[in-house]
Design an enzyme around this catalytic site. Structure first.
Site, PDB file in Angstrom:
ATOM      1  N   ASP A  39      64.316  59.504  49.553  1.00  0.00           N
ATOM      2  CA  ASP A  39      63.729  59.149  50.848  1.00  0.00           C
ATOM      3  C   ASP A  39      64.783  58.428  51.685  1.00  0.00           C
ATOM      4  O   ASP A  39      65.560  57.624  51.190  1.00  0.00           O
ATOM      5  CB  ASP A  39      62.507  58.255  50.632  1.00  0.00           C
ATOM      6  CG  ASP A  39      61.657  58.145  51.884  1.00  0.00           C
ATOM      7  OD1 ASP A  39      60.541  58.706  51.884  1.00  0.00           O
ATOM      8  OD2 ASP A  39      62.086  57.500  52.861  1.00  0.00           O
ATOM      9  N   ILE A  40      64.796  58.724  52.983  1.00  0.00           N
ATOM     10  CA  ILE A  40      65.794  58.144  53.871  1.00  0.00           C
ATOM     11  C   ILE A  40      65.556  56.643  54.090  1.00  0.00           C
ATOM     12  O   ILE A  40      66.483  55.913  54.462  1.00  0.00           O
ATOM     13  CB  ILE A  40      65.789  58.902  55.224  1.00  0.00           C
ATOM     14  CG1 ILE A  40      67.112  58.769  55.941  1.00  0.00           C
ATOM     15  CG2 ILE A  40      64.629  58.475  56.107  1.00  0.00           C
ATOM     16  CD1 ILE A  40      67.270  59.733  57.121  1.00  0.00           C
ATOM     17  N   ASN A  97      50.297  61.059  50.784  1.00  0.00           N
ATOM     18  CA  ASN A  97      49.498  60.690  51.948  1.00  0.00           C
ATOM     19  C   ASN A  97      48.936  61.955  52.580  1.00  0.00           C
ATOM     20  O   ASN A  97      49.650  62.960  52.687  1.00  0.00           O
ATOM     21  CB  ASN A  97      50.358  59.933  52.959  1.00  0.00           C
ATOM     22  CG  ASN A  97      50.873  58.615  52.407  1.00  0.00           C
ATOM     23  OD1 ASN A  97      50.133  57.903  51.748  1.00  0.00           O
ATOM     24  ND2 ASN A  97      52.137  58.308  52.652  1.00  0.00           N
ATOM     25  N   GLU A 105      52.972  61.388  57.805  1.00  0.00           N
ATOM     26  CA  GLU A 105      53.767  61.538  59.027  1.00  0.00           C
ATOM     27  C   GLU A 105      54.514  62.863  59.110  1.00  0.00           C
ATOM     28  O   GLU A 105      54.751  63.363  60.197  1.00  0.00           O
ATOM     29  CB  GLU A 105      54.745  60.367  59.153  1.00  0.00           C
ATOM     30  CG  GLU A 105      54.023  59.050  59.394  1.00  0.00           C
ATOM     31  CD  GLU A 105      54.935  57.948  59.859  1.00  0.00           C
ATOM     32  OE1 GLU A 105      55.967  57.748  59.196  1.00  0.00           O
ATOM     33  OE2 GLU A 105      54.614  57.292  60.862  1.00  0.00           O
ATOM     34  N   VAL A 106      54.953  63.386  57.977  1.00  0.00           N
ATOM     35  CA  VAL A 106      55.707  64.646  57.987  1.00  0.00           C
ATOM     36  C   VAL A 106      54.768  65.770  57.536  1.00  0.00           C
ATOM     37  O   VAL A 106      54.203  65.714  56.436  1.00  0.00           O
ATOM     38  CB  VAL A 106      56.946  64.562  57.070  1.00  0.00           C
ATOM     39  CG1 VAL A 106      57.688  65.901  57.067  1.00  0.00           C
ATOM     40  CG2 VAL A 106      57.873  63.439  57.509  1.00  0.00           C
ATOM     41  N   HIS A 110      54.385  66.503  50.621  1.00  0.00           N
ATOM     42  CA  HIS A 110      55.391  65.793  49.827  1.00  0.00           C
ATOM     43  C   HIS A 110      54.704  64.771  48.951  1.00  0.00           C
ATOM     44  O   HIS A 110      53.722  64.148  49.355  1.00  0.00           O
ATOM     45  CB  HIS A 110      56.447  65.115  50.710  1.00  0.00           C
ATOM     46  CG  HIS A 110      55.889  64.323  51.847  1.00  0.00           C
ATOM     47  ND1 HIS A 110      55.389  64.923  52.978  1.00  0.00           N
ATOM     48  CD2 HIS A 110      55.745  62.990  52.028  1.00  0.00           C
ATOM     49  CE1 HIS A 110      54.972  63.989  53.824  1.00  0.00           C
ATOM     50  NE2 HIS A 110      55.162  62.801  53.267  1.00  0.00           N
ATOM     51  N   HIS A 112      55.529  61.263  47.029  1.00  0.00           N
ATOM     52  CA  HIS A 112      56.478  60.149  46.875  1.00  0.00           C
ATOM     53  C   HIS A 112      56.504  59.760  45.405  1.00  0.00           C
ATOM     54  O   HIS A 112      55.445  59.583  44.792  1.00  0.00           O
ATOM     55  CB  HIS A 112      56.022  58.923  47.675  1.00  0.00           C
ATOM     56  CG  HIS A 112      55.943  59.119  49.155  1.00  0.00           C
ATOM     57  ND1 HIS A 112      56.890  58.610  50.018  1.00  0.00           N
ATOM     58  CD2 HIS A 112      55.028  59.748  49.931  1.00  0.00           C
ATOM     59  CE1 HIS A 112      56.540  58.919  51.270  1.00  0.00           C
ATOM     60  NE2 HIS A 112      55.428  59.600  51.243  1.00  0.00           N
TER      61      HIS A 112
END
Ligand code: 5GP
Length: 125
Positions: A39-40, A97, A105-106, A110, A112
């Site tokens: 993750d960025i 999420n 958000e994306v 995905h 995490h």
């Protein structure tokens, strides 16, 4: 802003662009079904995102429309990433999420994967 979980798949979302190699990522794992990268904006010593290679907006979209092979391939990839990073014995946390209340958000599914420290309350009060 959280995404609309019922929106059609957006081929220009950040993770679609990472999958096509148009944007860089710090890749840690790849197979036929999944790509995993750091993750960025890490929230733990280990914070990896695991994404399916196919075009699914969310966990909801994935569990309705993905094939059994895509689902098992993706879930096995998440497990493999955790094992490869030595997280199984101390333990780790998975999070996906979904939609507005989940604050996704994306708009590409995905998971995490958090590890490398002790976690406590699951949801901040
Ligand atoms: P969400 O809130 O959708 O569950 O989580 C999106 C995650 O993607 C966030 O943890 C955020 O830091 C991460 N992220 C957003 N843009 C990028 C990017 O360009 N590269 C990487 N590696 N992670 C990103």
């Amino acid at each position: 802003m959280p995404i609309d979980p019922y929106a059609p798949y957006d081929d220009n979302n950040i993770f679609a662009r990472i999958l096509r190699g148009e944007l860089p990522c710090k890749k840690v794992y790849e197979d036929d079904f999944a790509l995993a990268f750091h993750d960025i904006n890490p929230q733990a010593p280990v914070h990896i995102l695991v994404i399916p290679k196919a075009r699914y907006v969310s966990w909801d979209d994935f569990t309705i429309h993905a094939t059994d092979g895509e689902i098992s391939g993706f879930i096995r990839a998440v497990g493999a990433v955790a094992r490869e990073h030595g997280l199984v014995e101390p333990g780790y946390r998975l999070l996906a999420n979904v939609g507005q209340h989940g604050h996704q958000e994306v708009p590409h599914l995905h998971v995490h994967l958090f590890g490398g420290r002790q976690f406590y309350a699951m949801i901040p009060q």
